[in-house]
Write an enzyme that holds these catalytic residues in place. Structure first.
Site, PDB file in Angstrom:
ATOM      1  N   TYR A 197      19.640  92.290  34.825  1.00  0.00           N
ATOM      2  CA  TYR A 197      19.686  92.787  33.446  1.00  0.00           C
ATOM      3  C   TYR A 197      19.522  94.297  33.493  1.00  0.00           C
ATOM      4  O   TYR A 197      18.640  94.812  34.192  1.00  0.00           O
ATOM      5  CB  TYR A 197      18.543  92.146  32.651  1.00  0.00           C
ATOM      6  CG  TYR A 197      18.363  92.654  31.240  1.00  0.00           C
ATOM      7  CD1 TYR A 197      19.256  92.313  30.226  1.00  0.00           C
ATOM      8  CD2 TYR A 197      17.264  93.455  30.908  1.00  0.00           C
ATOM      9  CE1 TYR A 197      19.063  92.758  28.924  1.00  0.00           C
ATOM     10  CE2 TYR A 197      17.064  93.898  29.606  1.00  0.00           C
ATOM     11  CZ  TYR A 197      17.968  93.544  28.621  1.00  0.00           C
ATOM     12  OH  TYR A 197      17.775  93.982  27.336  1.00  0.00           O
TER      13      TYR A 197
ATOM     14  N   ASP B 157      19.244  99.971  39.910  1.00  0.00           N
ATOM     15  CA  ASP B 157      18.467  99.951  38.677  1.00  0.00           C
ATOM     16  C   ASP B 157      17.007  99.730  39.070  1.00  0.00           C
ATOM     17  O   ASP B 157      16.592  98.597  39.350  1.00  0.00           O
ATOM     18  CB  ASP B 157      18.973  98.836  37.759  1.00  0.00           C
ATOM     19  CG  ASP B 157      18.197  98.774  36.446  1.00  0.00           C
ATOM     20  OD1 ASP B 157      17.048  99.283  36.399  1.00  0.00           O
ATOM     21  OD2 ASP B 157      18.726  98.207  35.473  1.00  0.00           O
TER      22      ASP B 157
ATOM     23  N   LYS C  49      10.510 102.790  32.230  1.00  0.00           N
ATOM     24  CA  LYS C  49       9.152 102.221  32.294  1.00  0.00           C
ATOM     25  C   LYS C  49       8.110 103.184  32.877  1.00  0.00           C
ATOM     26  O   LYS C  49       7.633 104.055  32.169  1.00  0.00           O
ATOM     27  CB  LYS C  49       9.175 100.889  33.050  1.00  0.00           C
ATOM     28  CG  LYS C  49      10.153  99.891  32.364  1.00  0.00           C
ATOM     29  CD  LYS C  49       9.868  98.476  32.645  1.00  0.00           C
ATOM     30  CE  LYS C  49      10.934  97.530  32.161  1.00  0.00           C
ATOM     31  NZ  LYS C  49      10.748  96.983  30.845  1.00  0.00           N
TER      32      LYS C  49
HETATM   33  N1  HOZ Z   1      13.166  94.931  29.941  1.00  0.00           N
HETATM   34  C1  HOZ Z   1      12.054  94.020  29.881  1.00  0.00           C
HETATM   35  C2  HOZ Z   1      11.999  93.157  31.065  1.00  0.00           C
HETATM   36  N2  HOZ Z   1      13.044  92.270  31.208  1.00  0.00           N
HETATM   37  C3  HOZ Z   1      12.029  93.223  28.647  1.00  0.00           C
HETATM   38  C4  HOZ Z   1      11.427  93.986  27.576  1.00  0.00           C
HETATM   39  C5  HOZ Z   1      12.209  93.878  26.321  1.00  0.00           C
HETATM   40  O1  HOZ Z   1      13.414  93.605  26.371  1.00  0.00           O
HETATM   41  O2  HOZ Z   1      11.598  94.047  25.298  1.00  0.00           O
END
Ligand code: HOZ
Length: 430
Positions: free
Chosen positions: A145, A240, A268
């Site tokens: 993702y 990523d 992050k």
């Molecule tokens: N990107 C985060 C971990 N998969 C999820 C956080 C979100 O989409 O709020």
């Protein structure tokens, strides 16, 4: 049973004005059923909800809070920056300082551009790869993702899997026509695809350690072959490292696995809990970005002073007091303890871990890719999640997300977690 009546009232109120009552589906508890808890505050390793319940937090805002909640150095830095103003839309020295620190800590990054989220960073890196190579095709891996970028919202992990929406309405077919999806860790598939399409590939994007189908480890051979093939065919390799950057090592997964991508996407931790993303890499590629070059990318809040201050304070703390040996020690003990608890209870499971990132899969076979991740028993996970929450442990509310240990976690809290898992799993086995 915890009283969560205030969270219930807050959620009902939110539902009236916010779609689904949340600002991101990952936090909606959709994968485990029931209502999300509303957070009042965080402190060290703990979260406190509106009803005053305390939880040991293994989400850490989905990764950024490697130092725990409210780390004094980060708080002080943000307060100091705030005193000078919240946003200027003009350059500040803090942006250069953070860029210099990133370049120092991640040797594959020679230049870096700040943006405001991981999604934005991934989207921009893809555009840059296309602009630089003059090619259209992007390769991604099923279950990885990269935020909700249109062209990458194909076979996407995280909440796109949790909610059973592998892609999304609203993404025109044309947007994904040039996205080619391969299986993670599948070296033969990779070789075959590059044989046929390699010279048309602008870039390959992947999570070098996946957090978005649960934690999935790459084989070193897979990463090495990927580097070799992309180099051979003139395609850019894009890591990523939104989750793994500064978490698995100061230099991220690329340091841990001794790899050198052309571009890296960050988010992050780089913002220390404030909204920051960044993308960087080889200087010859990065110089194609406007105004140095022709590839357009912009943002009013890019390099925002408060966010830079939080990011700088976090990275400086990590550099001065590297927590990685401690996190590895905690991670190892936690994984051992959970594995033995699940083994004793006879519950089919796989415990996956790299450093401070981990996932307990309720699966019978090792999880190496999206297909094997999806074979997990999500109903069992949901019951486990709620049992853990009742025992004061806050885990990601989906089988398809990684959990995070922070510097603020103690050995005693790891033991407490193992005990909670033993009890929760014993209930599962009945
Ligand atoms: N990107 C985060 C971990 N998969 C999820 C956080 C979100 O989409 O709020």
């Amino acid at each position: 049973m915890h009283n969560r009546s205030k969270s219930h009232v807050a959620f009902s109120r939110a539902l009236r004005v916010i779609p689904g009552g949340v600002n991101s589906p990952a936090r909606a508890f959709g994968g485990v059923g029931g209502e999300p808890i509303f957070i009042a505050r965080g402190e060290g390793p703990y979260l406190y909800d509106l009803d005053g319940n305390r939880y040991l937090d293994y989400v850490g805002s989905w990764g950024p809070l490697i130092l725990g909640h409210g780390h004094p150095r980060v708080i002080e830095a943000v307060q100091q920056a705030r005193a000078s103003g919240a946003s200027f839309g003009a350059p500040t020295e803090a942006e250069t300082e953070l860029a210099e620190l990133i370049v120092e800590l991640m040797p594959s990054i020679e230049m870096v551009r700040m943006v405001s989220s991981g999604t934005e960073a991934a989207m921009s890196a893809i555009r840059l790869a296309r602009g630089f190579t003059g090619r259209d095709l992007i390769v991604k891996f099923a279950g990885c993702y990269h935020g909700h970028v249109d062209s990458l919202l194909v076979a996407a992990g995280s909440s796109a899997t949790t909610l059973g929406v592998p892609s999304s309405p609203g993404v025109p077919r044309g947007c994904t026509a040039d996205t080619f999806v391969l299986n993670y860790n599948d070296i033969e598939g990779l070789r075959l695809s590059f044989k046929h399409k390699g010279d048309h590939v602008a870039g390959v994007i992947l999570e070098p350690v996946v957090g978005n189908m649960g934690l999935v480890k790459p084989s070193l051979e897979f990463l090495t072959e990927l580097r070799k093939l992309t180099q051979h065919h003139g395609a850019l390799l894009i890591y990523d490292e939104v989750m793994t950057g500064f978490r698995l090592a100061l230099g991220g997964a690329q340091e841990l696995f001794q790899q050198k991508p052309d571009l890296t996407v960050l988010g992050k931790i780089v913002g220390g809990g404030l909204p920051v993303g960044a993308y960087g890499g080889r200087a010859d590629i990065m110089r194609k970005i406007m105004p140095a070059g022709p590839v357009f990318q912009a943002g009013t809040l890019s390099g925002n002073p408060l966010a830079m201050a939080a990011g700088l304070a976090t990275l400086r703390e990590l550099k001065e007091y590297p927590p990685y040996a401690y996190l590895e020690h905690l991670g190892q003990r936690l994984a051992e303890g959970i594995g033995s608890a699940a083994g004793k209870a006879g519950v089919p499971h796989q415990i996956a871990r790299v450093g401070s990132m981990w996932t307990l899969f309720f699966a019978t076979k090792p999880v190496v890719d999206y297909d094997s991740a999806k074979k997990s028993d999500t109903a069992r996970f949901a019951r486990f999640f709620w049992s853990m929450l009742e025992r004061g442990i806050y885990l990601p509310c989906s089988q398809f997300e990684a959990a995070f240990i922070s510097m603020a976690h103690s050995e005693a809290q790891i033991e407490q977690t193992i005990t909670a898992v033993s009890e929760a799993i014993a209930v599962q086995a009945q």
